[in-house]
Design an enzyme around this catalytic site. Structure first.
Site, PDB file in Angstrom:
ATOM      1  N   GLU A 194       0.876  -1.186   0.000  1.00 20.90           N
ATOM      2  CA  GLU A 194       0.000   0.000   0.000  1.00 20.90           C
ATOM      3  C   GLU A 194       0.902   1.222   0.000  1.00 20.90           C
ATOM      4  O   GLU A 194       1.245   1.773   1.034  1.00 20.90           O
ATOM      5  CB  GLU A 194      -0.925  -0.045   1.232  1.00 20.90           C
ATOM      6  CG  GLU A 194      -2.109   0.889   1.118  1.00 20.90           C
ATOM      7  CD  GLU A 194      -1.779   2.274   1.618  1.00 20.90           C
ATOM      8  OE1 GLU A 194      -1.164   3.051   0.838  1.00 20.90           O
ATOM      9  OE2 GLU A 194      -2.132   2.585   2.745  1.00 20.90           O
ATOM     10  N   GLU A 203       3.852   8.268  -4.672  1.00 20.94           N
ATOM     11  CA  GLU A 203       4.831   7.615  -3.796  1.00 20.94           C
ATOM     12  C   GLU A 203       5.671   6.575  -4.525  1.00 20.94           C
ATOM     13  O   GLU A 203       6.326   5.749  -3.900  1.00 20.94           O
ATOM     14  CB  GLU A 203       4.127   6.971  -2.596  1.00 20.94           C
ATOM     15  CG  GLU A 203       3.543   8.000  -1.655  1.00 20.94           C
ATOM     16  CD  GLU A 203       3.240   7.413  -0.291  1.00 20.94           C
ATOM     17  OE1 GLU A 203       3.454   6.197  -0.105  1.00 20.94           O
ATOM     18  OE2 GLU A 203       2.801   8.163   0.571  1.00 20.94           O
TER      19      GLU A 203
END
Length: 753
Positions: A194, A203
């Site tokens: 995640e 990210e």
């Protein structure tokens, strides 16, 4: 985990070959490092302490024994989103359901960005007796990859607390530094991860998946999540338009100040990127101009491409002007398509149940601003959208079928002259009321100044231009501690349009001045907004750097110096903030796994000792879900800028004016610009362009209207405050009082920020 901002920075000169990981600061920027020592592999932490009142920083080495001591229980990670994410019950539930559905027997599971180890523990449990078991001759294992050392230390505590420390192998490195057969025993059968932000890709999702599929996973590996799809919607919103179109909003101000002169429309701009925002908070100010449309689809189970483009023809559903694209994503966690999670705004009707109603701050919607005034559309008209994704971002270009001169990017490219500021700062500079207040204050200050020397102490290009424009005899020195040369180049480009020449303006980019710098003249005016570039996520009182700067310059200030603002007033309000409080409450069991050991380090509010109470944190209060003011706005203390910086103290007795549950106090600063107190710039919750400082209570307190006699309800609170100029810290102590109990203490906390 989605809260971690991964960056590889240049090491300090005395620390060669060190990879540094940094998190955005609130009061101090904490940078951690792992270093291989000649005597063996030794872990040490290097903490970069930032003084918010000076901008100075220094490296401090924290030894291993210090990390293991009570010192480590300070809320070092309170500024991250870990706590908010772990309190997202819907997120936790869907990941648990998908992992249990995917991990059906012994296998090798790889968890990238493992954080506290929650997904790793779910996978180990799903295998039956744990992550290191044999069944029918097959061996199962879980590898947890986490590069951030402080989080690895927390993970070890969590695993030990849950009896999982022997079942999960932790690797304290970035996943793209690993190789199967070298760093991990074998390629993994299943990937659980995640590493998503509000935009989805920010990210490093794509490069992480690319490396994993190339080097770490078996062919046709299973993944949780399985797929992510981004969606968008065309919207009209005056509020969103004002966050980026400085040129057209400035034109309405009619004050002869040109931050973005004609022909230089993008010289001061917001970056072309998506901005995370809680769009539900402005749903009444948004007019939908299209149905939702699918943009990109990213499959986790196969290697993704670094670059992708798509062309969409979107049908307008209303007449209007497209000011922005609101986007979100939907996560499909299992391959069958039965388990989903969505970051869609609440006005979107989804065909599946994705949320338990939690408000969360770690994932929001994203906003892409359409340049200029936007694109005018008519009902049923086709609008062309060109979307592009890179490794880490998604961008858009919008145009109607019929070419119009108002559509598209401005042709000007100023290069090194351009200034990129936050949307909120651009909105402030385009606000007619704010500009009028500043202009009036400067005009009053210049009334008795025939030939003055003015110093702009902060990064305000606006105030620099005003002084140079209004006073043809004044000499202006701008310190521009954040903008520096970029600020000077910008002023050079806009000087002519604002009626001044650069021979009366200097940009020194220094933190202190001497008489040599001022050409042996004393300073007649010292001004600031205050605004320091890069301080967007700082607490309000950290803009008291202006006071520190004033103190540093004390020896070169004239006796009749005009200082603007002349003082700051710390204001506050007691508020009901149930969504924000619940998102940062103490953790207990998360899908069956005890996380109580992380509460102090993550800065949780709840059943913790007073010494471990949650710290002040900066938030846009208007974006914090359900909110309600429970008291009148009250003054906590004042800061007098006519004198050098000094410790300050304040006390306030606050009467509650509304019934409700008090979850905390919200603090901000009102800047008094003139000696008559007639011009005040507020940075409170009603003005949506500034962040406030929030102090959440350990436990919510039931409050009643002052004068009522309802037992169990507090009608008063007493606030004691102190400001320490040596550290820039604000200390708050509050005591709740029940009806007719003028001195009875209901609860006291010492709060630091």
């Amino acid at each position: 985990m989605a809260s971690l901002l991964r960056k590889t920075l240049t090491s300090p000169s005395h620390l060669p070959d060190i990879t540094l990981l940094t998190l955005h600061p609130v009061t101090r920027c904490k940078i951690k490092a792992t270093r291989a020592m000649s005597s063996g592999s030794t872990q040490r932490m290097f903490q970069l302490k930032l003084d918010p009142l000076t901008g100075n920083s220094e490296w401090v080495v924290i030894e291993e024994d210090e990390v293991s001591s009570e010192h480590s229980q300070k809320p070092l990670l309170a500024i991250t989103s870990y706590l908010d994410m772990l309190n997202d019950t819907c997120r936790n539930r869907v990941f648990r359901e998908a992992i249990e559905k995917t991990v059906t027997g012994p296998c090798h599971v790889l968890d990238i960005g493992a954080g506290t180890g929650l997904l790793s523990m779910m996978a180990a449990r799903a295998m039956g007796s744990g992550g290191s078991t044999e069944r029918a001759g097959m061996k199962g294992m879980v590898t947890a990859c986490e590069s951030y050392l402080p989080m690895v230390k927390l993970m070890r505590k969590v695993l030990r607390l849950n009896g999982m420390e022997r079942k999960i192998n932790i690797i304290n490195r970035r996943s793209d530094e690993l190789q199967a057969g070298v760093d991990i025993t074998s390629r993994a059968d299943i990937l659980v991860s995640e590493i998503l932000d509000s935009e989805l890709l920010g990210e490093g999702l794509i490069p992480t998946l690319q490396h994993a599929h190339e080097m770490l996973l078996v062919k046709n590996a299973q993944t949780v999540p399985y797929r992510a799809t981004t969606y968008g919607q065309l919207v009209e919103s005056t509020f969103l338009w004002k966050l980026h179109d400085l040129y057209n909003n400035e034109a309405q101000a009619l004050d002869s100040i040109h931050l973005v002169p004609t022909g230089l429309e993008t010289i001061l701009h917001v970056k072309s990127q998506q901005y995370a925002m809680h769009c539900d908070a402005i749903k009444e100010e948004i007019r939908l101009l299209s149905e939702p449309f699918k943009i990109f689809e990213f499959d986790f189970w196969k290697r993704p491409d670094s670059h992708g483009e798509t062309e969409l023809l979107i049908k307008a559903t209303n007449d209007g002007r497209v000011h922005a694209i609101v986007s979100w994503w939907i996560l499909q966690l299992d391959c069958e398509g039965t388990i989903f999670y969505s970051t869609a705004p609440k006005w979107i009707n989804l065909p599946f149940n994705t949320s338990s109603g939690d408000w969360c701050d770690h994932w929001k919607q994203c906003i892409w601003f359409i340049p200029g005034k936007g694109v005018s559309v008519s009902r049923d008209e086709g609008v062309h959208l060109h979307a592009i994704h890179t490794d880490t971002s998604i961008s858009y270009n919008l145009k109607t079928q019929v070419p119009r001169t108002e559509v598209g990017q401005y042709p000007f490219h100023a290069g090194h002259c351009q200034l990129a500021l936050s949307p909120e700062r651009v909105a402030i500079y385009g606000d007619s009321k704010w500009r009028h207040s500043m202009l009036t204050a400067i005009e009053k200050a210049l009334q008795d100044k025939v030939c003055s020397l003015c110093v702009v102490a902060d990064d305000s290009v606006f105030l620099t231009i005003i002084i140079a424009h209004l006073s043809k005899t004044s000499h202006v020195i701008s310190l521009f501690p954040g903008l520096r040369d970029k600020g000077a180049q910008y002023l050079q480009a806009v000087a002519g349009a604002n009626g001044f020449s650069m021979d009366r303006v200097e940009v020194l980019g220094k933190r202190s001045l001497t008489l040599h710098d001022t050409h042996q003249k004393k300073v007649d005016m010292l001004i600031g907004e205050p605004f320091y570039c890069g301080n967007d996520s700082m607490l309000p009182w950290q803009n008291l750097r202006f006071w520190k700067e004033r103190t540093t310059l004390d020896s070169i200030l004239s006796k009749d110096i005009t200082i603007m603002p002349c003082k700051g007033i710390l204001k506050a309000c007691a508020m009901s903030l149930p969504d924000l409080w619940n998102s940062r409450r103490c953790l207990d069991k998360i899908e069956g796994f005890d996380h109580s050991v992380v509460n102090a380090t993550l800065g949780a509010c709840g059943d913790l000792p007073a010494s471990q109470a949650s710290p002040f944190l900066p938030f846009f209060i208007w974006q914090c879900g359900e909110i309600k003011e429970l008291s009148e706005v009250f003054t906590v203390m004042e800061f007098d800028f006519s004198k050098p910086i000094s410790p300050c103290f304040g006390k306030a007795q606050v009467k509650f004016s509304e019934l409700g549950m008090c979850h905390g106090f919200v603090f901000w600063i009102d800047w008094v610009m003139d000696a008559e107190n007639s011009i005040v710039i507020s940075t409170g919750p009603d003005i949506r362009h500034w962040k406030q400082g929030v102090k959440l209570l350990t436990k919510p307190v039931a409050v009643g209207i002052h004068g009522s006699r309802n037992m169990g309800e507090c009608s008063l609170t007493v606030i004691d405050a102190s400001f320490d100029p040596s550290s820039g810290e604000l200390i708050i102590e509050h005591t709740f009082l029940q009806p007719n109990m003028e001195s009875a203490s209901y609860g006291t906390e010492a709060d630091l920020g």
